[in-house]
Design an enzyme around this catalytic site. Structure first.
Site, PDB file in Angstrom:
ATOM      1  N   LYS A 117       0.824  -1.217   0.000  1.00 36.30           N
ATOM      2  CA  LYS A 117       0.000   0.000   0.000  1.00 36.30           C
ATOM      3  C   LYS A 117       0.859   1.269   0.000  1.00 36.30           C
ATOM      4  O   LYS A 117       0.400   2.321  -0.429  1.00 36.30           O
ATOM      5  CB  LYS A 117      -0.975  -0.027   1.167  1.00 36.30           C
ATOM      6  CG  LYS A 117      -2.022  -1.118   0.943  1.00 36.30           C
ATOM      7  CD  LYS A 117      -3.111  -1.147   1.957  1.00 36.30           C
ATOM      8  CE  LYS A 117      -4.184  -2.148   1.564  1.00 36.30           C
ATOM      9  NZ  LYS A 117      -3.710  -3.561   1.615  1.00 36.30           N
TER      10      LYS A 117
HETATM   11  C1  PLP Z   1      -4.347  -4.628   0.990  1.00 31.80           C
HETATM   12  C2  PLP Z   1      -3.576  -5.893   0.865  1.00 31.80           C
HETATM   13  C3  PLP Z   1      -3.932  -6.893  -0.073  1.00 31.80           C
HETATM   14  C4  PLP Z   1      -5.166  -6.782  -0.937  1.00 31.80           C
HETATM   15  O1  PLP Z   1      -5.049  -5.822  -1.951  1.00 31.80           O
HETATM   16  P1  PLP Z   1      -6.339  -5.274  -2.714  1.00 31.80           P
HETATM   17  O2  PLP Z   1      -5.865  -4.109  -3.485  1.00 31.80           O
HETATM   18  O3  PLP Z   1      -7.306  -4.884  -1.634  1.00 31.80           O
HETATM   19  O4  PLP Z   1      -6.867  -6.373  -3.565  1.00 31.80           O
HETATM   20  C5  PLP Z   1      -3.126  -8.015  -0.178  1.00 31.80           C
HETATM   21  N1  PLP Z   1      -2.039  -8.182   0.617  1.00 31.80           N
HETATM   22  C6  PLP Z   1      -1.671  -7.251   1.530  1.00 31.80           C
HETATM   23  C7  PLP Z   1      -0.474  -7.511   2.390  1.00 31.80           C
HETATM   24  C8  PLP Z   1      -2.413  -6.080   1.685  1.00 31.80           C
HETATM   25  O5  PLP Z   1      -2.040  -5.162   2.598  1.00 31.80           O
END
Ligand code: PLP
Length: 470
Positions: A117
């Site tokens: 993120k």
């Molecule tokens: C947020 C997250 C996901 C999922 O990603 P999306 O964009 O919501 O599909 C997968 N793995 C981790 C470690 C995350 O923080």
């Protein structure tokens, strides 16, 4: 480049307007009017650019295709600050590794909060700071997190002039490391609020306070949730970066640990732009809302009682906020069809069955999606397998995608997107391999630092009081 809503044919808006607006007032999500296209010659030029000038230089080239109301020199500065190599554990920002069985890993979790993120949030923080200053405005970000979003947002927005952050999290439900990451931040403009409840309660409180128009206007409430187009756009860049490092021109498939459909939606955009992507392999955990859709055509949002708490917790979702963007493209970008399917509900609340439609019939060929699920046992087995074969520790979410990629039957090179560092999910790593994952230097000792968090009851009034008092 203008941006339109997935739900109405209203005239397009500029990038800067939709950046601060987030969700469209008709309930839809913003998307570019058309996807810019990138040809083979440009890709070759970018290959050299990435190798010689690094990730930020590539990001500038990709992002300027989507942003035409920020001057080149300003945008270059924004992008350089967001992806400054020193912020990332590896100066390559998104390095790739090849496993002994031929799978590739693209490391997206080298940023300040150790989850993918950061890739989007670092850019969003810089874009917000730039735009607020240009408009001489301030903003109060009110958000809810189950783990990774909160720390990524706080590391990105901390210290940005004009930005205050109130971040709600479910009391005692994040991993100890995730709690330490958020609560150890020492910044008067960042207020952590631990709510007595679950993640859905936090989200409901955010919705309730946003529904109070007077309160919302007075505090200039804004959001950095995953439906913001700028986050998706930022993520498009690393599909290009990974492809350029792995491919000599031919198609590559990507396997993506998925929850809200944000990460893989960026892959879909990159593919629509002409990046040679063969398959987009979507991996879910036991919460398989998305896998069910790609298998059957049925999109069925689930209640919190039906949402399981798993060992890949960042994918424990019952609905997929970004999915509407794909549904828009699936229906030939016809907003009235999307409005019919989702009705007046929020983008994450629709429920429909496309199983018998022509659109669904041609989906895999036209858009390249394949999907699969992974369980606790699968994830442990993959963590063990990769550790024994290659000496690399992968986190549980990445392990879900490795599992689904291996069983997908897809030929040719596959890049698995690594979405977090294992240190965030220590307990599961110990269960899998009996080894405590390494703690990167920057996080050493954070669990012993003073904690900055306000604990409140699970209702909107309690949160409102905290906001009023700051
Ligand atoms: C947020 C997250 C996901 C999922 O990603 P999306 O964009 O919501 O599909 C997968 N793995 C981790 C470690 C995350 O923080």
């Amino acid at each position: 480049m203008r941006y339109v809503s997935t739900r109405s044919a209203a005239p397009g808006k500029s990038f800067s307007d939709i950046l601060l607006e987030g969700l469209s007032s008709d309930g839809g999500l913003y998307v570019p009017e058309t996807y810019p296209s990138v040809d083979a010659e440009t890709l070759e030029r970018w290959r050299t650019l990435l190798a010689e000038d690094g990730y930020a230089a590539l990001a500038f080239e990709v992002l300027r295709l989507f942003i035409d109301d920020i001057a080149d020199a300003d945008l270059r500065g924004i992008v350089q600050r967001a992806y400054e190599p020193g912020k990332f554990i590896d100066p390559a920002v998104v390095p790739v590794t090849r496993l002994s069985d031929g799978l590739w890993l693209a490391h997206l979790s080298n940023g300040p909060s150790a989850a993918f993120k950061d890739m989007a949030m670092q850019l969003l923080g810089e874009l917000f700071a730039f735009e607020l200053q240009r408009r001489d405005q301030t903003i109060t970000i009110l958000g809810a997190t189950s783990g990774d979003t909160g720390s990524a947002a706080e590391y990105a927005l901390g210290g940005k002039p004009g930005v205050k952050v109130f971040m709600l999290s479910p009391l005692g439900r994040m991993t100890p490391f995730q709690q330490a990451q958020m609560f150890s931040i020492e910044d008067p403009a960042i207020i952590n609020i631990a709510v007595d409840g679950v993640f859905d309660d936090c989200q409901d409180i955010v919705k309730e306070l946003n529904a109070d128009a007077e309160f919302k206007a007075r505090h200039r409430l804004g959001a950095v949730n995953s439906i913001n187009w700028a986050r998706l756009m930022a993520q498009v860049v690393y599909y290009f970066a990974a492809w350029l490092q792995v491919s000599d021109g031919g198609p590559v498939s990507f396997a993506v640990p998925s929850g809200n459909f944000g990460n893989i939606a960026a892959g879909h955009v990159a593919r629509e732009m002409g990046l040679p992507i063969d398959r987009l392999i979507l991996a879910t955990n036991e919460n398989n809302v998305l896998e069910e859709f790609f298998r059957t055509g049925r999109y069925r949002v689930r209640g919190s009682a039906e949402t399981l708490a798993t060992s890949s917790p960042s994918m424990d979702i019952s609905k997929a906020s970004n999915f509407e963007r794909f549904v828009f493209d699936l229906h030939g970008r016809a907003p009235q069809r999307v409005a019919e399917l989702f009705g007046k509900r929020l983008p994450d609340e629709g429920e429909f069955d496309l199983g018998a439609t022509a659109e669904f019939d041609g989906l895999a060929d036209r858009f390249g999606f394949v999907a699969g699920t992974s369980t606790h046992a699968d994830r442990l087995a993959e963590i063990r397998h990769v550790f024994e074969a290659d000496g690399i520790v992968i986190d549980p979410h990445t392990a879900d995608a490795v599992h689904v990629a291996r069983r997908s039957g897809v030929d040719g090179p596959i890049v698995v997107l690594e979405t977090a560092l294992p240190v965030k999910f220590s307990e599961t790593i110990v269960e899998a391999i009996g080894v405590v994952p390494p703690v990167p230097d920057r996080f050493r000792g954070i669990e012993d630092l003073p904690r900055h968090v306000v604990e409140v009851a699970g209702n909107a009034e309690a949160v409102r009081k905290v906001i009023e008092s700051h």
